[in-house]
Enzyme design. Structure first.
Site, PDB file in Angstrom:
ATOM      1  N   ILE A  13       5.503  -0.656  -0.487  1.00 38.10           N
ATOM      2  CA  ILE A  13       6.014   0.012   0.710  1.00 38.10           C
ATOM      3  C   ILE A  13       6.888  -0.924   1.547  1.00 38.10           C
ATOM      4  O   ILE A  13       7.841  -0.471   2.191  1.00 38.10           O
ATOM      5  CB  ILE A  13       4.877   0.651   1.555  1.00 38.10           C
ATOM      6  CG1 ILE A  13       5.439   1.695   2.504  1.00 38.10           C
ATOM      7  CG2 ILE A  13       4.074  -0.409   2.306  1.00 38.10           C
ATOM      8  CD1 ILE A  13       6.163   2.836   1.846  1.00 38.10           C
ATOM      9  N   SER A  35       3.141 -13.465   1.970  1.00 37.97           N
ATOM     10  CA  SER A  35       2.710 -12.725   0.792  1.00 37.97           C
ATOM     11  C   SER A  35       2.485 -13.760  -0.299  1.00 37.97           C
ATOM     12  O   SER A  35       3.255 -14.712  -0.405  1.00 37.97           O
ATOM     13  CB  SER A  35       3.819 -11.732   0.401  1.00 37.97           C
ATOM     14  OG  SER A  35       3.303 -10.623  -0.275  1.00 37.97           O
ATOM     15  N   ARG A  36       1.441 -13.553  -1.105  1.00 37.27           N
ATOM     16  CA  ARG A  36       1.092 -14.579  -2.090  1.00 37.27           C
ATOM     17  C   ARG A  36       2.100 -14.648  -3.220  1.00 37.27           C
ATOM     18  O   ARG A  36       2.363 -15.697  -3.784  1.00 37.27           O
ATOM     19  CB  ARG A  36      -0.308 -14.302  -2.663  1.00 37.27           C
ATOM     20  CG  ARG A  36      -1.393 -14.333  -1.623  1.00 37.27           C
ATOM     21  CD  ARG A  36      -2.617 -13.604  -2.090  1.00 37.27           C
ATOM     22  NE  ARG A  36      -2.317 -12.219  -2.461  1.00 37.27           N
ATOM     23  CZ  ARG A  36      -3.204 -11.319  -2.846  1.00 37.27           C
ATOM     24  NH1 ARG A  36      -4.474 -11.660  -2.930  1.00 37.27           N
ATOM     25  NH2 ARG A  36      -2.843 -10.100  -3.160  1.00 37.27           N
ATOM     26  N   LYS A  89      -0.611   2.854   7.381  1.00 36.01           N
ATOM     27  CA  LYS A  89      -1.742   3.761   7.212  1.00 36.01           C
ATOM     28  C   LYS A  89      -2.393   3.457   5.872  1.00 36.01           C
ATOM     29  O   LYS A  89      -1.703   2.907   5.013  1.00 36.01           O
ATOM     30  CB  LYS A  89      -1.320   5.224   7.285  1.00 36.01           C
ATOM     31  CG  LYS A  89      -0.151   5.639   6.374  1.00 36.01           C
ATOM     32  CD  LYS A  89      -0.206   5.518   4.886  1.00 36.01           C
ATOM     33  CE  LYS A  89      -1.289   6.255   4.170  1.00 36.01           C
ATOM     34  NZ  LYS A  89      -1.088   6.174   2.680  1.00 36.01           N
ATOM     35  N   ASP A 167      -6.016   8.004  -0.007  1.00 35.82           N
ATOM     36  CA  ASP A 167      -4.850   7.199   0.405  1.00 35.82           C
ATOM     37  C   ASP A 167      -3.640   8.119   0.632  1.00 35.82           C
ATOM     38  O   ASP A 167      -3.059   8.097   1.716  1.00 35.82           O
ATOM     39  CB  ASP A 167      -4.547   6.092  -0.611  1.00 35.82           C
ATOM     40  CG  ASP A 167      -3.345   5.268  -0.170  1.00 35.82           C
ATOM     41  OD1 ASP A 167      -3.477   4.495   0.790  1.00 35.82           O
ATOM     42  OD2 ASP A 167      -2.252   5.450  -0.743  1.00 35.82           O
TER      43      ASP A 167
HETATM   44  P1  NAP Z   1       0.817  -2.747  -2.845  1.00 33.78           P
HETATM   45  O1  NAP Z   1       2.245  -2.876  -3.251  1.00 33.78           O
HETATM   46  O2  NAP Z   1      -0.198  -2.658  -3.929  1.00 33.78           O
HETATM   47  O3  NAP Z   1       0.312  -3.916  -1.872  1.00 33.78           O
HETATM   48  C1  NAP Z   1       1.075  -4.515  -0.888  1.00 33.78           C
HETATM   49  C2  NAP Z   1       0.947  -6.032  -1.004  1.00 33.78           C
HETATM   50  O4  NAP Z   1      -0.196  -6.472  -0.282  1.00 33.78           O
HETATM   51  C3  NAP Z   1       0.712  -6.564  -2.381  1.00 33.78           C
HETATM   52  O5  NAP Z   1       1.930  -6.638  -3.089  1.00 33.78           O
HETATM   53  C4  NAP Z   1       0.083  -7.931  -2.119  1.00 33.78           C
HETATM   54  O6  NAP Z   1       1.118  -8.896  -2.022  1.00 33.78           O
HETATM   55  C5  NAP Z   1      -0.569  -7.789  -0.763  1.00 33.78           C
HETATM   56  N1  NAP Z   1      -2.049  -7.869  -0.798  1.00 33.78           N
HETATM   57  C6  NAP Z   1      -2.803  -8.631   0.012  1.00 33.78           C
HETATM   58  N2  NAP Z   1      -4.112  -8.474  -0.256  1.00 33.78           N
HETATM   59  C7  NAP Z   1      -4.182  -7.611  -1.266  1.00 33.78           C
HETATM   60  C8  NAP Z   1      -5.292  -7.056  -1.999  1.00 33.78           C
HETATM   61  N3  NAP Z   1      -6.560  -7.345  -1.708  1.00 33.78           N
HETATM   62  N4  NAP Z   1      -5.001  -6.195  -2.991  1.00 33.78           N
HETATM   63  C9  NAP Z   1      -3.723  -5.858  -3.287  1.00 33.78           C
HETATM   64  N5  NAP Z   1      -2.655  -6.350  -2.616  1.00 33.78           N
HETATM   65  C10 NAP Z   1      -2.883  -7.230  -1.615  1.00 33.78           C
HETATM   66  O7  NAP Z   1       0.593  -1.477  -1.896  1.00 33.78           O
HETATM   67  P2  NAP Z   1       1.621  -0.538  -1.146  1.00 33.78           P
HETATM   68  O8  NAP Z   1       1.858   0.657  -1.987  1.00 33.78           O
HETATM   69  O9  NAP Z   1       2.767  -1.309  -0.653  1.00 33.78           O
HETATM   70  O10 NAP Z   1       0.675  -0.062   0.039  1.00 33.78           O
HETATM   71  C11 NAP Z   1       0.333  -0.890   1.122  1.00 33.78           C
HETATM   72  C12 NAP Z   1      -0.071  -0.017   2.292  1.00 33.78           C
HETATM   73  O11 NAP Z   1       1.028   0.861   2.607  1.00 33.78           O
HETATM   74  C13 NAP Z   1      -1.260   0.906   1.985  1.00 33.78           C
HETATM   75  O12 NAP Z   1      -2.066   1.019   3.105  1.00 33.78           O
HETATM   76  C14 NAP Z   1      -0.602   2.244   1.647  1.00 33.78           C
HETATM   77  O13 NAP Z   1      -1.428   3.364   1.944  1.00 33.78           O
HETATM   78  C15 NAP Z   1       0.604   2.209   2.559  1.00 33.78           C
HETATM   79  N6  NAP Z   1       1.707   3.061   2.099  1.00 33.78           N
HETATM   80  C16 NAP Z   1       2.133   3.018   0.795  1.00 33.78           C
HETATM   81  C17 NAP Z   1       3.135   3.880   0.376  1.00 33.78           C
HETATM   82  C18 NAP Z   1       3.664   3.875  -1.039  1.00 33.78           C
HETATM   83  O14 NAP Z   1       4.515   4.701  -1.382  1.00 33.78           O
HETATM   84  N7  NAP Z   1       3.238   2.961  -1.907  1.00 33.78           N
HETATM   85  C19 NAP Z   1       3.699   4.785   1.263  1.00 33.78           C
HETATM   86  C20 NAP Z   1       3.290   4.751   2.584  1.00 33.78           C
HETATM   87  C21 NAP Z   1       2.290   3.904   2.986  1.00 33.78           C
HETATM   88  P3  NAP Z   1       0.887 -10.421  -2.525  1.00 33.78           P
HETATM   89  O15 NAP Z   1       0.173 -10.327  -3.833  1.00 33.78           O
HETATM   90  O16 NAP Z   1       2.264 -10.973  -2.616  1.00 33.78           O
HETATM   91  O17 NAP Z   1       0.025 -11.046  -1.456  1.00 33.78           O
END
Ligand code: NAP
Length: 311
Positions: A13, A35-36, A89, A167
């Site tokens: 996101i 970010s890691r 969120k 989610d």
């Molecule tokens: P994601 O890509 O899986 O995670 C975001 C980043 O968070 C990861 O790349 C990771 O970066 C870091 N991170 C830190 N602790 C973590 C852990 N314990 N497990 C996994 N990642 C961790 O997720 P995302 O889709 O961007 O979603 C993040 C948030 O945005 C969620 O709350 C989601 O509901 C919300 N969101 C997502 C979307 C969508 O379309 N995906 C849309 C709207 C809102 P590093 O490894 O570099 O630290």
């Protein structure tokens, strides 16, 4: 002068929405990321928020884009360091931890913005205004998508606190709680858990509306093909279909033109515009009603074990 902002969690996101949105917004300057495993070209990169805050004391705002159950420590650190805070969120792993953060923000006089991007979809405000003048007879939420397409390889959604199908489902609840003219509460729920996972893959919710309407929601993560992010609403003054996650509204089959309101700017531009407004006013915005329904579903819901899930 632009607010110097840092992003934590450069994942899906952050890349899809936050980074391009910030690049186009003069109210903010993205100066650092924590970010890691990832960073942004031309922006200072750190592995964690602690290192970032030490090296870049000029940062005034932090935007957390990490998964909900991995967010609290960074949120507390940001606020304790005197930074204004915006979070994705769902706002956290539990309601209590978000209340704790809000209390800390109040104590420190900091802005705390818990965002609900779907509330800024193009037709949500039109649907809200239309419903305000009618009597609702029934409202059915159908929020169904293919988890393999929308969340490829994201293991955290299956971890306790990752919320599973809630989610995306919480997006529907954020729209429902925005457009519905009064409070609802959950009366019955069934949650389907794959036998090898800690979070549900499907859920059926039935709400109680003190006003007497039938209100229900179906969340499903195993839908093939295009997603169904719809609300079907029967009223005394016609039938409304709010579809495409709140982007389109038809009333008795006739499209309502949403391309006039402030929502035209898009969901994430609207979120950062709102954050800038809160910063200018020194205000907080934390509405936990969508998450309260999720917590109620986990409290009240019958658990049904279903086939294991494998990517
Ligand atoms: P994601 O890509 O899986 O995670 C975001 C980043 O968070 C990861 O790349 C990771 O970066 C870091 N991170 C830190 N602790 C973590 C852990 N314990 N497990 C996994 N990642 C961790 O997720 P995302 O889709 O961007 O979603 C993040 C948030 O945005 C969620 O709350 C989601 O509901 C919300 N969101 C997502 C979307 C969508 O379309 N995906 C849309 C709207 C809102 P590093 O490894 O570099 O630290």
């Amino acid at each position: 002068m632009a607010h110097k902002i840092a992003i934590v969690g450069v994942g899906k996101i952050a890349r899809d929405q936050h980074i391009p949105t910030l690049a186009a917004n003069d109210d903010f300057e993205l100066v650092a990321t924590a970010s890691r495993n990832a960073g942004v070209d031309g922006v200072d990169r750190f592995e964690d928020l602690g290192a970032l805050l030490k090296a870049r004391p000029d940062v005034t705002c932090v935007s957390l884009c990490t998964p909900p159950h991995a967010r609290y420590d960074d949120a507390r650190l940001a606020l304790e360091s005197g930074k204004h805070l915006m979070i994705e969120k769902p706002p956290g792993a539990t309601l209590s931890e978000v209340h704790d953060l809000e209390a800390l923000a109040i104590d420190r006089g900091l802005v705390f913005y818990s965002t609900w991007h779907s509330r800024h979809a193009a037709s949500v405000s039109a649907a809200k205004a239309w419903l305000a003048e009618r009597t609702i007879r029934s409202l059915e939420v159908r929020w169904k998508e293919d988890v393999r397409f929308w969340h490829p390889g994201q293991e955290w959604i299956w971890e306790a606190g990752g919320l599973g199908v809630f989610d995306p489902g919480i997006n529907a609840l954020s729209v429902l709680t925005e457009i519905y003219p009064r409070g609802l509460f959950l009366r019955q729920a069934e949650l389907q858990f794959p036998e090898n996972r800690d979070t549900p893959i499907a859920a059926d919710l039935t709400f109680r509306d003190p006003g007497g309407a039938q209100v229900s929601a179906q969340f499903d993560w195993l839908k093939d093909g295009p997603p169904e992010w719809d609300m079907h609403i029967e009223t005394d003054g016609g039938y409304a279909l709010l579809s495409e996650g709140g982007a389109r509204l038809t009333i008795d089959g006739v499209e309502v033109d949403a391309r006039r309101g402030p929502e035209l700017q898009g969901e994430y531009p609207a979120l950062y515009a709102r954050f800038a407004e809160l910063l200018a006013r020194g205000e907080r915005e934390v509405d936990l009603s969508p998450m309260r329904h999720v917590a109620d579903a986990f409290t009240l819901g019958r658990r049904k074990v279903v086939a294991p899930f494998h990517w």
